[in-house]
Design an enzyme around this catalytic site. Sequence first.
Site, PDB file in Angstrom:
ATOM      1  N   ARG B 298       0.826  -1.218   0.000  1.00 54.46           N
ATOM      2  CA  ARG B 298       0.000   0.000   0.000  1.00 54.46           C
ATOM      3  C   ARG B 298       0.851   1.255   0.000  1.00 54.46           C
ATOM      4  O   ARG B 298       0.568   2.218  -0.720  1.00 54.46           O
ATOM      5  CB  ARG B 298      -0.944  -0.016   1.214  1.00 54.46           C
ATOM      6  CG  ARG B 298      -2.091  -0.968   1.005  1.00 54.46           C
ATOM      7  CD  ARG B 298      -2.999  -1.099   2.206  1.00 54.46           C
ATOM      8  NE  ARG B 298      -4.149  -1.928   1.811  1.00 54.46           N
ATOM      9  CZ  ARG B 298      -5.187  -2.200   2.588  1.00 54.46           C
ATOM     10  NH1 ARG B 298      -5.238  -1.736   3.822  1.00 54.46           N
ATOM     11  NH2 ARG B 298      -6.188  -2.943   2.141  1.00 54.46           N
ATOM     12  N   TYR B 439      -6.204  -0.783  -6.951  1.00 51.50           N
ATOM     13  CA  TYR B 439      -5.571  -2.008  -6.433  1.00 51.50           C
ATOM     14  C   TYR B 439      -4.913  -1.819  -5.071  1.00 51.50           C
ATOM     15  O   TYR B 439      -4.806  -0.721  -4.572  1.00 51.50           O
ATOM     16  CB  TYR B 439      -4.671  -2.673  -7.469  1.00 51.50           C
ATOM     17  CG  TYR B 439      -3.440  -1.998  -8.011  1.00 51.50           C
ATOM     18  CD1 TYR B 439      -2.801  -0.952  -7.393  1.00 51.50           C
ATOM     19  CD2 TYR B 439      -2.876  -2.487  -9.206  1.00 51.50           C
ATOM     20  CE1 TYR B 439      -1.640  -0.412  -7.925  1.00 51.50           C
ATOM     21  CE2 TYR B 439      -1.718  -1.949  -9.744  1.00 51.50           C
ATOM     22  CZ  TYR B 439      -1.098  -0.911  -9.094  1.00 51.50           C
ATOM     23  OH  TYR B 439       0.038  -0.390  -9.609  1.00 51.50           O
ATOM     24  N   GLU B 440      -4.544  -2.918  -4.468  1.00 51.61           N
ATOM     25  CA  GLU B 440      -4.022  -2.930  -3.088  1.00 51.61           C
ATOM     26  C   GLU B 440      -5.009  -2.318  -2.094  1.00 51.61           C
ATOM     27  O   GLU B 440      -4.609  -1.620  -1.159  1.00 51.61           O
ATOM     28  CB  GLU B 440      -2.671  -2.209  -2.993  1.00 51.61           C
ATOM     29  CG  GLU B 440      -1.546  -2.904  -3.682  1.00 51.61           C
ATOM     30  CD  GLU B 440      -1.467  -4.383  -3.327  1.00 51.61           C
ATOM     31  OE1 GLU B 440      -1.231  -5.166  -4.242  1.00 51.61           O
ATOM     32  OE2 GLU B 440      -1.683  -4.762  -2.157  1.00 51.61           O
ATOM     33  N   GLY B 441      -6.284  -2.629  -2.294  1.00 49.42           N
ATOM     34  CA  GLY B 441      -7.328  -2.047  -1.452  1.00 49.42           C
ATOM     35  C   GLY B 441      -7.795  -0.751  -2.082  1.00 49.42           C
ATOM     36  O   GLY B 441      -7.045   0.213  -2.135  1.00 49.42           O
TER      37      GLY B 441
END
Lengths: 599, 599
Positions: B298, B439-441
């Site tokens: 993140r 992406y990545e949350g």
Amino acid sequence: MGEYVAPLKDMRFVLNNIVDLNALSKLDGFEHAESDVVDAVLEEAGKFATNVLSPINKSGDLQGSHVKDAVVTTPDGWIDAYAQFVEGGWNGISAPEEFDGGGLPSAVALATVEMWNSANLAFSLCPLLTQGAIESLLAHGTEEQQQTYLKKLVSGEWAATMNLTESQAGSDVGALRSKAEPAEDGSWRISGQKIFITYGDHELSENIIHLVLARTPGAPAGTRGISLFIVPKFLVNDDGSLGARNDLKCVSLEEKIGIHASPTAVMSYGDEGNCVGYLIGGENKGMACMFTMMNSARLNVGVQGLAIAERAYQQAVEYARDRKQGQAPGMPKGEMAPIINHADVRRMLMTMKANIEAMRCLIYLNGECLDKAHHHPDETVRAESMGMAELLTPMSKGWSTDLGVELASIAVQIHGGMGFVEETGVGQYYRDARILPIYEGTNGIQALDLVGRKLGLNGGAPVKTILADMDIVVQELAQTGNEFTAMSLQLGLAVSALKEATDWLYTNAPNDPNAAPAGATPYLRMFSTVVGGYLLAKSALKAKNLLAAGDGDKGFLDAKIVTANFFTAQILPQATALLGPVTEGANTLFAITEEQLSA
Amino acid sequence: MGEYVAPLKDMRFVLNNIVDLNALSKLDGFEHAESDVVDAVLEEAGKFATNVLSPINKSGDLQGSHVKDAVVTTPDGWIDAYAQFVEGGWNGISAPEEFDGGGLPSAVALATVEMWNSANLAFSLCPLLTQGAIESLLAHGTEEQQQTYLKKLVSGEWAATMNLTESQAGSDVGALRSKAEPAEDGSWRISGQKIFITYGDHELSENIIHLVLARTPGAPAGTRGISLFIVPKFLVNDDGSLGARNDLKCVSLEEKIGIHASPTAVMSYGDEGNCVGYLIGGENKGMACMFTMMNSARLNVGVQGLAIAERAYQQAVEYARDRKQGQAPGMPKGEMAPIINHADVRRMLMTMKANIEAMRCLIYLNGECLDKAHHHPDETVRAESMGMAELLTPMSKGWSTDLGVELASIAVQIHGGMGFVEETGVGQYYRDARILPIYEGTNGIQALDLVGRKLGLNGGAPVKTILADMDIVVQELAQTGNEFTAMSLQLGLAVSALKEATDWLYTNAPNDPNAAPAGATPYLRMFSTVVGGYLLAKSALKAKNLLAAGDGDKGFLDAKIVTANFFTAQILPQATALLGPVTEGANTLFAITEEQLSA
């Protein structure tokens, strides 16, 4: 993903409550614009958008337009769809009946333009450009020119283009170098290269009428020395039949981020020294003619911003109702909830919905002003309406196209990972939308137009008029009861800030040449957002009255009030907070050098 | 367009004035991180980014990665660039020296990650994913696992992937269905299909270590029943050599809006029933391991937002200095001015510059917190630093990636029509950037993480700490003299609003399950922007001190103060104005039904 469905309820609501369609139908030339006729037109247009234009939007993006040996080929289905478009009489529904047009108000035509662009933005650019030429010919063409071109353009059998930009002359149109030399027969010989010519060539129509800006011999420098020429792809014989191929061609097409199906051409005029053009509007009067084209085109590009946002919104709602992820408060335990039940997804959807409905109010109102400007019997009303239309145009264009990009981006976000995958289709809206803040005058140019020309127009009368009406709405909200108290407060704050920003510009612009340009972009955003809030608040008041009268669709009207509340509570504070940025002036903008910017 | 050039001046300024690089170099494990070593590393990294990664960015986009018979081919130049990347030791510069890493602080490594991603975002995703696996193995791997995999991953000879998402399990990772069955030898047999696997297959490294989330037999439902497995493409023999090909394959690649060169794979595990995996971190401990990977990832994705904005900025400045259009106040009459002299273009550039420098402060500071969390001798400091790192991570990711999209869009705008043409290259940044908020949350998940987990972390200690430091900066500004009075005032207003919003969340979240989720996204924006303003204001104070001491580059330090002023005057008021939206609660979000949203 489903096909686009025209949001007829909201379109009708705006036409009847923000626009006064009934009053428009009483004006000369709009006799047919009665409520039931308009209803039927919108319904048919909606079907056409859904059934004909929407299904070829994605395939058009994938296939794109291509050029080979100076001939452009559009994607599969384009020719047929355009033929149906012409056949249905859609191309000229707002043109005068005298030229076989539909004689409907612009306000109504804009609703159909919204539909075409929601369904298929790349396709709709072709008629959009033709529309600009029609208005230019109506305003500036000789009777002979009108007789020669207008009926064919109104029907759509012929299409048109606008040729302004050259590689060294973009925002600075006065820098153009294309030439026009007088010929003995009274026509002109055009030479030069134009870039970014939308639908510069295609096989959809039997002829293409290029409107080309060029300089005549000895013309003054800059914008005062520009003339506009009609340059047909095929010359037109006296009997109206097509004659010789003119000396012009498409040199190449651009590879673009989006609107792949819309051919963006480099056009070359007069390579053989024999490109025939006809002066329109008089020598060195090109800028005036261009503004006629551009004002129409700017409003229509604003519609494109609204339209792409609407399309993206429809798809986002559909996805959010289908896609299940996670647990949501208040939903059955242990079951995944459709993501529409998550607050953050709701926020994104409401942000889209509220901005879209606000834009629709602004744009249709802008159209109504043009209708009154051209058709109202009272000269004073005509002048006032034109002033208001001119004030609103940079907002319709600038704000709606910025929002087109921002809201398409939100729609991508709602789709999560699928939004980044082309298959879903929502990425196309994000890519297509990105041209909108650029063409027909970048949004920076729109903002300069607003602060530089429109604020001072008619001694500031249009600004005063709209600010005064905002005050009335703030008052009405306050008097209508508790449910509108918060809305009144927020709108009141925003209107006060807008007035202060406006006063600051009036005071400081004369002394500092960079004061207004520095604040122009936040000011356009601020003004437009406040207009959006005011028109939605007005919509809420109308909805309340309709509800009280037991008139109309309760679910729709309730939602309208909620949407107005959302806009004033969630979006309007951002506009109010632009007061500071507008009134900062140019200080921090020029406090560092180019080299410091590059370091 | 020129190649990317690393902004070394600003990177060093942040490392020395916002981060305390000198103090970091005194921590265990960072002995080599002395100022001159770091300088040399950054300079070499900058050359590598400019000379090796930047030149293949656009060609990589045009060519893309492709899959045939389950084998992925990356664009021309990728293999060679990756080999040089490994050869240069860039892959593991922040990994412990014990595993042949460079032993440099994360704060420094982030600067190199910024460079790789500015130069070539699609390429840099490969090492970004490997980095996540390295950190996961360091934190959760057995000694044998560490010995088997870490050196090869640190060097980059092997790459890694993260396999979380399945078609029904995106943001809701607990819904995943991939299975792991125990085998007699203590390993596991993995089966299932994963989607959106970045660099799921490629020919850059001799092996690919897939980290795969799956469920063991009888595991609890949801996130508590997830385990993490090491699933190598090629099994590793006891002597470290490569053994049999594992039973996994790339099924297909996605067609995406951007990062065309980065293969986004559908991965299938265990089609033949013989996919070998090794449990890492214990059964049902997969979420903890995943968070180790994800927190690293993140922050690194936040860097990507910063990086793409920096690249877009560099190109926009270059274009604005070259492109001439129109007359600008104060410039020679009758000559076209480079558009950088127009106030509105300046505004766009300053908006980019100010946000970029603010993001850089936030992200490197976030890295420093991680460094102290892992390396500080004092346990209390380690815990406090970890708390601060965790608080900052959703802001680094969410805010920086939203800004990545917004600022890339501004760079397109500065290019006018050329910005929409792929040739210019700036459109690629606009397309590439769009994945970052997803992406990545997704950024919605980041916002929920902030309000749902991070505000309450350690009894709210990290929040209190940073708010208290903001107060100190506001005071220092006020005491430093007239030039900082306005900055102090604006920052003070913003900090007050942030405190009020924070208090509102603390008060209302316990009573209404939708209160915090409803305000999460504007709160993340508000908090991050205020952090950005506070860190830039701190930078301005440091710059003033350096100027007073006659220390450093005057032009750069002067610009830093101007940039901080711009941020607080032009950008911070938008954050202050988010107080209302944050504290509105969920009322208007759920006041209409799904059907009303669709109407």
